[in-house]
Design a protein around this motif. Structure first.
Motif, mmCIF file in Angstrom:
data_model
loop_
_atom_site.group_PDB
_atom_site.id
_atom_site.type_symbol
_atom_site.label_atom_id
_atom_site.label_comp_id
_atom_site.label_asym_id
_atom_site.label_seq_id
_atom_site.Cartn_x
_atom_site.Cartn_y
_atom_site.Cartn_z
ATOM 1 N N ASN A 18 -12.207 -13.978 48.138
ATOM 2 C CA ASN A 18 -12.874 -15.317 48.998
ATOM 3 C C ASN A 18 -11.797 -15.262 49.877
ATOM 4 N N LEU A 19 -10.309 -14.664 49.706
ATOM 5 C CA LEU A 19 -9.495 -14.544 50.749
ATOM 6 C C LEU A 19 -9.357 -15.929 51.317
ATOM 7 N N GLY A 20 -9.442 -17.442 51.444
ATOM 8 C CA GLY A 20 -10.330 -18.335 52.194
ATOM 9 C C GLY A 20 -11.352 -18.344 52.375
ATOM 10 N N PRO A 21 -11.589 -18.309 53.894
ATOM 11 C CA PRO A 21 -12.943 -18.706 54.369
ATOM 12 C C PRO A 21 -13.682 -18.287 53.777
ATOM 13 N N GLY A 22 -13.865 -16.976 53.331
ATOM 14 C CA GLY A 22 -14.275 -16.228 52.917
ATOM 15 C C GLY A 22 -15.632 -15.979 52.123
ATOM 16 N N PHE A 23 -16.073 -17.356 51.937
ATOM 17 C CA PHE A 23 -16.525 -18.127 50.084
ATOM 18 C C PHE A 23 -17.913 -16.971 49.686
ATOM 19 N N ASP A 24 -17.066 -15.764 48.805
ATOM 20 C CA ASP A 24 -18.464 -15.395 47.776
ATOM 21 C C ASP A 24 -18.213 -13.950 48.774
ATOM 22 N N THR A 25 -18.088 -13.965 50.311
ATOM 23 C CA THR A 25 -18.194 -12.480 51.066
ATOM 24 C C THR A 25 -17.137 -11.766 51.126
ATOM 25 N N GLY A 251 -0.654 -14.795 55.360
ATOM 26 C CA GLY A 251 -1.239 -16.204 55.061
ATOM 27 C C GLY A 251 -2.081 -16.324 53.287
ATOM 28 N N VAL A 252 -2.099 -17.370 53.112
ATOM 29 C CA VAL A 252 -2.395 -17.614 51.726
ATOM 30 C C VAL A 252 -3.746 -18.460 51.147
ATOM 31 N N ALA A 253 -3.939 -17.904 50.214
ATOM 32 C CA ALA A 253 -5.696 -18.435 49.483
ATOM 33 C C ALA A 253 -5.136 -18.740 48.127
ATOM 34 N N LEU A 254 -6.254 -19.063 47.997
ATOM 35 C CA LEU A 254 -6.663 -19.515 46.013
ATOM 36 C C LEU A 254 -6.863 -18.274 45.648
ATOM 37 N N SER A 255 -6.743 -17.301 44.706
ATOM 38 C CA SER A 255 -7.642 -15.974 44.107
ATOM 39 C C SER A 255 -8.790 -16.536 43.665
ATOM 40 N N GLY A 256 -10.178 -15.971 43.973
ATOM 41 C CA GLY A 256 -11.240 -16.489 44.045
ATOM 42 C C GLY A 256 -11.341 -17.774 43.213
ATOM 43 N N ALA A 257 -11.458 -18.120 42.240
ATOM 44 C CA ALA A 257 -11.526 -19.118 41.726
ATOM 45 C C ALA A 257 -10.322 -19.783 40.573
ATOM 46 N N GLY A 258 -9.928 -18.873 41.478
ATOM 47 C CA GLY A 258 -8.296 -19.703 41.045
ATOM 48 C C GLY A 258 -7.995 -19.647 39.389
#
Length: 326
Positions: A18-25, A251-258
């Motif tokens: 995901n890297l944030g906004p790239g959900f499933d992509t 930048g920061v994100a939840l990794s995958g589903a967390g």
């Protein structure tokens, strides 16, 4: 087990999705690995090494065995009895692609064992079909950063070579969060506003990663589709998402589903210790025990080779210990 010429060993990287906004992509391979050895045998034997293998079945219900049988069936061959050994440093159900790495590793091992009748694209299609989204499996298969989609019939991808200065800090909470639970909190319908928000941010993030515009990553990694809904499942996540860039993260994100959280960092930064202390401290304040780890993007993807006569005298575990010491 038959002789060494009928055995293969595979090394497969973890991944973040995901890297944030790239959900499933969007997916990126990381230099945290699982190793699989596979060979033909008279009776199936499965050996599991390492703390990350706790609870994984050691019989024919094992995912590695089942994926291998799928490969053999599609190739029109029968090898119902296998020797399988696996060691993994990838924590289970933490958002670092443990199931994707197992699938990709099993596909690559089985394919190599029968002289590679399937192309990398064939393996990508099979892996996506099994995982139901292409981001983690694409990253573990091809390495680097993968931009992908799946329309339910065919997956497509483009690989991006990670910038040399890109480093990754992960904070791994000491609790598991199943993908099913993390997906279950997501609304089935989203507003047009949220959709446009994520399309725009994901597009700019990909462009920034392609062109080296690291200054754009902080704003481009913002998300409206999944992280706001998953934040209650991971205490401390909301604060880390909001403030990590104030402590040195690109930048920061939840990794995958967390529940793992991921920060992209410029390896030349003088604020890496500050960022790590912030993430650990935030989770501790929220009552969450966590480990932090500095990682790099893996560029090679899955690697498979036949076990040579020189290798055959060493068990998988002995081989890994030697590689880790080196």
């Amino acid at each position: 087990m038959e002789n060494g010429s009928r055995r293969v060993r595979v090394k497969v990287p973890a991944s973040t999705a995901n890297l944030g906004p790239g959900f499933d992509t969007l997916g990126m391979a990381l230099n945290l690995y699982a190793w699989i050895e596979m060979g033909l045998a008279e009776t199936t034997q499965i050996e599991l090494f390492g703390d990350q293998m706790n609870g994984v079945p050691a019989d024919k219900s094992n995912l590695i065995y089942k994926v291998a049988q799928m490969v053999f069936e599609r190739a029109g061959v029968r090898h119902p009895e296998l020797y399988i050994a696996m060691y993994s440093d990838i924590p289970l159900t933490r958002g670092l692609g443990s199931s994707a790495s197992a699938i990709v590793g099993a596909l690559a091992a089985a394919n190599a064992l029968i002289d590679r009748p399937f192309t990398d694209d064939d393996l990508f299609q099979m892996a996506t079909e099994l995982e139901q989204h292409p981001d983690n499996v694409g990253a573990s298969l091809f390495g680097g950063i993968v931009v992908a989609f799946w329309d339910g019939k065919r997956a497509e991808h483009i690989r991006i070579e990670p910038q040399e200065q890109l480093e990754v800090l992960v904070a791994i909470p000491h609790f598991q969060l199943s993908t099913d639970k993390a997906r279950g909190v997501l609304p089935r319908e989203q507003s047009l506003e949220n959709a446009v928000f994520n399309v725009g941010h994901s597009s700019v993030l990909v462009a920034a990663l392609c062109t080296g515009r690291l200054d754009m990553i902080a704003r481009a990694m913002k998300d409206a589709l999944h992280q706001p809904y998953r934040a209650p499942l991971v205490p401390g996540l909301a604060k880390i998402l909001a403030e990590a860039t104030d402590h040195g993260a690109l930048g920061v994100a939840l990794s995958g589903a967390g529940p793992t959280m991921l920060a992209l960092v410029d390896r030349r930064s003088s604020r890496k210790a500050e960022l790590e202390a912030f993430m650990r401290g935030t989770l501790k304040e929220a009552g969450i025990e966590a480990s932090t780890m500095w990682l790099n993007p893996d560029r090679a993807g899955v690697q498979a080779h036949r076990v040579t006569s020189a290798d055959s005298g060493r068990t998988l575990f002995e081989m890994i210990k030697g590689e880790n010491r080196a």
